[in-house]
Design a protein around this motif. Structure first.
Motif, PDB file in Angstrom:
ATOM      1  N   ALA A 173      22.785  -9.307  12.734  1.00 18.97           N
ATOM      2  CA  ALA A 173      21.943  -8.113  12.845  1.00 18.97           C
ATOM      3  C   ALA A 173      21.409  -8.028  14.262  1.00 18.97           C
ATOM      4  O   ALA A 173      21.212  -9.059  14.910  1.00 18.97           O
ATOM      5  N   ASP A 174      21.175  -6.803  14.722  1.00 23.74           N
ATOM      6  CA  ASP A 174      20.661  -6.692  16.095  1.00 23.74           C
ATOM      7  C   ASP A 174      19.128  -6.724  16.109  1.00 23.74           C
ATOM      8  O   ASP A 174      18.479  -6.680  15.066  1.00 23.74           O
ATOM      9  N   LEU A 230      16.917  -4.598  17.040  1.00 23.29           N
ATOM     10  CA  LEU A 230      16.232  -3.411  16.527  1.00 23.29           C
ATOM     11  C   LEU A 230      16.156  -3.425  15.006  1.00 23.29           C
ATOM     12  O   LEU A 230      15.126  -3.083  14.416  1.00 23.29           O
ATOM     13  N   TYR A 231      17.246  -3.845  14.376  1.00 23.70           N
ATOM     14  CA  TYR A 231      17.267  -3.919  12.910  1.00 23.70           C
ATOM     15  C   TYR A 231      16.220  -4.929  12.426  1.00 23.70           C
ATOM     16  O   TYR A 231      15.461  -4.656  11.503  1.00 23.70           O
ATOM     17  N   ASN A 278      12.779  -3.492  12.773  1.00 22.54           N
ATOM     18  CA  ASN A 278      12.471  -2.519  11.721  1.00 22.54           C
ATOM     19  C   ASN A 278      12.206  -3.200  10.393  1.00 22.54           C
ATOM     20  O   ASN A 278      11.339  -2.780   9.631  1.00 22.54           O
ATOM     21  N   SER A 284      18.078   2.948  13.319  1.00 25.35           N
ATOM     22  CA  SER A 284      17.740   1.921  12.332  1.00 25.35           C
ATOM     23  C   SER A 284      18.294   0.545  12.704  1.00 25.35           C
ATOM     24  O   SER A 284      18.012  -0.431  12.033  1.00 25.35           O
ATOM     25  N   GLY A 285      19.093   0.479  13.768  1.00 30.83           N
ATOM     26  CA  GLY A 285      19.615  -0.822  14.185  1.00 30.83           C
ATOM     27  C   GLY A 285      20.955  -1.119  13.553  1.00 30.83           C
ATOM     28  O   GLY A 285      21.461  -0.351  12.728  1.00 30.83           O
ATOM     29  N   TYR A 286      21.501  -2.267  13.938  1.00 30.76           N
ATOM     30  CA  TYR A 286      22.830  -2.635  13.466  1.00 30.76           C
ATOM     31  C   TYR A 286      22.745  -3.878  12.601  1.00 30.76           C
ATOM     32  O   TYR A 286      22.040  -4.831  12.926  1.00 30.76           O
ATOM     33  N   MET A 287      23.459  -3.856  11.489  1.00 29.52           N
ATOM     34  CA  MET A 287      23.492  -5.039  10.617  1.00 29.52           C
ATOM     35  C   MET A 287      24.858  -5.105   9.952  1.00 29.52           C
ATOM     36  O   MET A 287      25.314  -4.128   9.385  1.00 29.52           O
ATOM     37  N   GLU A 288      25.477  -6.261  10.064  1.00 28.21           N
ATOM     38  CA  GLU A 288      26.760  -6.486   9.389  1.00 28.21           C
ATOM     39  C   GLU A 288      26.457  -7.253   8.111  1.00 28.21           C
ATOM     40  O   GLU A 288      25.966  -8.380   8.184  1.00 28.21           O
TER      41      GLU A 288
END
Lengths: 110, 138
Positions: free
Chosen positions: A33-34, A36-37, A40, B9-13
């Motif tokens: 996950a980055d 920013l995620y 949040n 919202s950002g990135y999530m795998e």
């Protein structure tokens, strides 16, 4: 004192801290996950999140990869194998201790 | 003047979860197998004629949709895909029994299309409700 409950004293304090627990729990469900995620999901400030991530990285629990998506810099975080094991151990210890106390085995005898 | 926009919202795998995979697999395959077994057992009652395979086309397409949506649920953890997949299978069986042969596939296509639109609408609504707008001052 119950032996399972005694395990609480030996909990991994690095993960036990609420903000780091939030980060670890979020990353446990994700492959990666980055920043920013994570921000949040955890509602932490940038500085706070950054410092907690640094502590987790220092312990070898989190891998941080600073990369670019196009021209946008991106900080991608993931739990390492060591981090996953530590989180699972923490979860098991917590569940064990809490289930003992909720079941009433710790209730005072009359 | 304020410009209203929404946060990225950002990135999530998403990660693979074996337990979750098993739960969804059981939740989807067991009812599907039971439904097929019951359909075969009572094939005279529901009018299953192997020579008229096209009658069951909506049900078969619905089953394929259910399988694809189950994969999407396992891969991405999106429950609405499973709901739409189950709806498409149930609708397929229903229209195959009730409306076959002519308007069945048309009813199925419009029903499933509406289901996808509703699922998308609910997702957008939830996103707009749960993501606070950010006002940028220019």
């Amino acid at each position: 004192m119950n032996s399972r409950l005694r395990q609480l004293a030996a909990l991994d304090r690095l993960i036990h801290e609420p903000a780091r627990l939030l980060i670890a729990a979020t990353l446990y469900l994700a492959k990666e996950a980055d920043f920013l995620y994570l921000q949040n999901q955890t509602d932490l400030t940038k500085g706070n999140l950054s410092s907690h991530l640094a502590k987790l990285e220092e312990a070898g629990y989190v891998a941080i990869d600073k990369t670019y998506r196009g021209k946008i810099p991106m900080t991608v975080c993931s739990l390492t194998k060591k981090g996953r094991t530590a989180f699972r151990d923490y979860e098991t210890a917590m569940r064990g201790a809490l289930s003992e106390s909720v079941d009433g085995s710790l209730a005072p005898s009359r | 003047m304020a410009r209203i926009t929404y946060r990225r919202s950002g990135y999530m795998e998403p990660g693979e979860s074996v337990r979750k995979y098993r739960a969804w697999f059981v939740a989807v395959t067991i009812p599907a197998i039971i439904a097929l077994a019951l359909a075969f057992r009572y094939r005279d009652v529901i009018g299953w004629d192997p020579d008229r395979w096209e009658k069951w086309l909506p049900a078969m397409v619905g089953l394929v949709c259910l399988a694809v949506s189950a994969y999407a649920v396992v891969r991405h953890g999106l429950l609405r895909y499973l709901l739409v997949g189950m709806f498409s299978f149930i609708l397929g069986v229903t229209v195959a029994i009730e409306c076959s042969p002519t308007p069945a596939i048309e009813i199925w296509l419009s029903g499933v299309g509406c289901a996808w639109l509703c699922a998308g609408g609910f997702t957008l609504r939830n996103y707009l409700r749960n993501t606070p707008p950010v006002a940028y001052r220019i």
